[in-house]
Design a protein around this motif. Structure first.
Motif, short mmCIF file in Angstrom:
data_model
loop_
_atom_site.label_atom_id
_atom_site.label_comp_id
_atom_site.label_asym_id
_atom_site.label_seq_id
_atom_site.Cartn_x
_atom_site.Cartn_y
_atom_site.Cartn_z
N ILE A 1 -17.11 11.45 55.40
CA ILE A 1 -15.69 11.81 55.52
C ILE A 1 -15.55 13.31 55.73
O ILE A 1 -14.75 13.76 56.56
CB ILE A 1 -14.93 11.34 54.26
CG1 ILE A 1 -14.91 9.81 54.21
CG2 ILE A 1 -13.50 11.88 54.26
CD1 ILE A 1 -14.39 9.23 52.92
N ASP A 2 -16.34 14.08 55.00
CA ASP A 2 -16.32 15.55 55.17
C ASP A 2 -16.63 15.95 56.60
O ASP A 2 -16.15 16.97 57.10
CB ASP A 2 -17.36 16.20 54.24
CG ASP A 2 -16.78 16.53 52.87
OD1 ASP A 2 -15.54 16.53 52.74
OD2 ASP A 2 -17.57 16.76 51.95
N LEU B 1 -11.77 3.65 51.92
CA LEU B 1 -10.39 4.16 51.89
C LEU B 1 -9.97 4.69 50.53
O LEU B 1 -9.11 5.57 50.44
CB LEU B 1 -9.43 3.05 52.32
CG LEU B 1 -9.36 2.77 53.82
CD1 LEU B 1 -8.52 1.53 54.10
CD2 LEU B 1 -8.78 3.97 54.57
N LEU B 2 -10.58 4.18 49.46
CA LEU B 2 -10.19 4.62 48.12
C LEU B 2 -11.05 5.75 47.60
O LEU B 2 -10.93 6.15 46.44
CB LEU B 2 -10.23 3.42 47.15
CG LEU B 2 -9.31 2.25 47.57
CD1 LEU B 2 -9.38 1.12 46.56
CD2 LEU B 2 -7.86 2.73 47.74
N GLN C 1 -7.25 11.99 50.13
CA GLN C 1 -6.78 13.36 50.38
C GLN C 1 -6.58 13.60 51.87
O GLN C 1 -5.57 14.19 52.29
CB GLN C 1 -7.80 14.35 49.80
CG GLN C 1 -7.37 15.80 49.92
CD GLN C 1 -8.44 16.74 49.35
OE1 GLN C 1 -9.49 16.30 48.89
NE2 GLN C 1 -8.16 18.03 49.38
N GLN C 2 -7.54 13.13 52.67
CA GLN C 2 -7.45 13.33 54.12
C GLN C 2 -6.29 12.55 54.72
O GLN C 2 -5.55 13.06 55.57
CB GLN C 2 -8.77 12.91 54.76
CG GLN C 2 -8.96 13.42 56.18
CD GLN C 2 -10.36 13.12 56.70
OE1 GLN C 2 -10.52 12.28 57.57
NE2 GLN C 2 -11.37 13.80 56.16
N LEU C 3 -6.11 11.32 54.28
CA LEU C 3 -5.00 10.50 54.79
C LEU C 3 -3.65 11.08 54.38
O LEU C 3 -2.71 11.11 55.19
CB LEU C 3 -5.13 9.06 54.26
CG LEU C 3 -6.30 8.24 54.82
CD1 LEU C 3 -6.44 6.93 54.06
CD2 LEU C 3 -6.11 7.97 56.31
N GLY D 1 -0.61 12.61 56.80
CA GLY D 1 0.57 11.75 56.80
C GLY D 1 0.25 10.32 57.21
O GLY D 1 1.06 9.66 57.85
N ARG D 2 -0.93 9.83 56.80
CA ARG D 2 -1.37 8.50 57.25
C ARG D 2 -1.62 7.54 56.08
O ARG D 2 -2.40 6.60 56.19
CB ARG D 2 -2.67 8.64 58.05
CG ARG D 2 -2.55 9.41 59.35
CD ARG D 2 -3.93 9.58 59.98
NE ARG D 2 -4.58 8.30 60.24
CZ ARG D 2 -5.90 8.14 60.40
NH1 ARG D 2 -6.70 9.20 60.30
NH2 ARG D 2 -6.42 6.96 60.64
N LEU D 3 -0.97 7.75 54.96
CA LEU D 3 -1.22 6.91 53.80
C LEU D 3 -0.88 5.43 54.04
O LEU D 3 -1.38 4.55 53.34
CB LEU D 3 -0.42 7.42 52.59
CG LEU D 3 -1.03 8.64 51.89
CD1 LEU D 3 -0.09 9.15 50.80
CD2 LEU D 3 -2.40 8.30 51.29
#
Length: 312
Positions: A238-239, A267-268, A274-276, A280-282
């Motif tokens: 993810i980083d 996803l969790l 934090q990235q989502l 603005g993609r929660l």
């Protein structure tokens, strides 16, 4: 050998008694077998180190009876810790000579020991000896060597540091048997060290390409499961901007309940959340639950994890 009882017997001072019983065995082949099992017993090697009698390991390698000698050597070389201790005590050359005997029957186990690999790197001899084993040995010999190497994270670190990882990994990636290929790749895919190496080498696409290229659906499932199994490895991906790549791979190739489990693991992740949130993609968190195309068991597995996660 009773591996549960052995530590208690050693702690109660029965090391000498047990050794005398074994050395009194009249069947010489059985004696070699018993000696090998004995030194592999829990607590025995520690006792030998404490008594400074690890030299006996090499003495037993020269048992007069061929069958007994073979049985002991086989068990000794299966004990990576014992071989490592002897290498640290300066017995590398003697061990290498033994490993090369009998058509190099023990060379594959010897080459996989971390201390041996370190020594070979220092002497610039690793590749030559490794190639000798994998190219001249039977297919199962090659596979077992690769399995020993890649199941040890310290060994993986040493391969990377010595710039030999790509050379060894190529034999894994080109393994023709699907089950063996998956078995060899799985510990690699779940290794944070490997993920970091591929990221720093700008080769992360290689991992996803291998998964995509796997023709067997169940093996793809396994590979994805291992790739998403460790929080530290997933966090590194993810980083490095691979969140969408992981999600796409899981949605495309994972199946059944495992699909929901894998998506939840990704996803969790705190970094994924934090990235989502930052992008603005929660709502991505709910897409899987809302989808009419997903199987009930996969959705249930994902939903259970989602609603049990306070951060999400």
């Amino acid at each position: 050998t009773n591996y549960t009882a052995m530590p208690q017997l050693i702690q109660k001072g029965h090391y000498d008694t047990l050794l005398k019983l074994i050395e009194a065995e009249e069947d010489l082949q059985q004696r070699g077998m018993l000696l090998g099992d004995f030194i592999n017993g829990n607590g025995v090697l520690d006792e030998m180190v404490k008594r400074e009698v690890t030299g006996l390991l090499l003495t037993y390698c020269d048992l007069e009876h061929e069958g007994g000698r073979t049985q002991f050597r086989m068990r000794l070389f299966q004990n990576a810790r014992a071989i490592g201790i002897l290498v640290d005590q300066g017995k590398y050359d003697e061990l290498l000579a033994i490993a090369r005997q009998d058509d190099a029957a023990l060379l594959d186990e010897f080459v996989a020991v971390p201390q041996v690999i370190e020594r070979l790197f220092a002497k610039k001899e690793f590749r030559g000896l490794f190639d000798l084993v994998v190219k001249q040995g039977a297919a199962d010999t090659r596979r077992q060597l690769l399995q020993r190497i890649f199941s040890n994270q310290e060994t993986i670190k040493k391969l990377i540091a010595a710039e030999e990882f790509d050379h060894v990994f190529a034999f894994v990636a080109s393994e023709p048997d699907g089950n063996w290929r998956s078995s060899l790749l799985n510990p690699v895919l779940s290794s944070a060290e490997v993920i970091r190496y591929f990221a720093e080498s700008d080769k992360l696409k290689v991992l996803f390409d291998m998964i995509a290229a796997e023709p067997e659906p169940n093996l793809r499932n396994q590979m994805l499961s291992y790739l998403t199994s460790r929080n530290d490895a997933v966090s590194l991906l993810i980083d490095r901007g691979q969140l969408d790549a992981i999600l796409q791979a899981v949605k495309k190739y994972a199946d059944g309940r495992m699909r929901g489990d894998m998506l939840a693991r990704v996803l969790l992740q705190p970094k994924a959340l934090q990235q989502l949130k930052g992008a603005g993609r929660l709502t991505v968190l709910l897409d899987f639950v809302r989808s009419a195309d997903e199987k009930d068991d996969a959705v249930q597995a994902y939903a259970n994890a989602l609603f049990a996660n306070d951060a999400a």
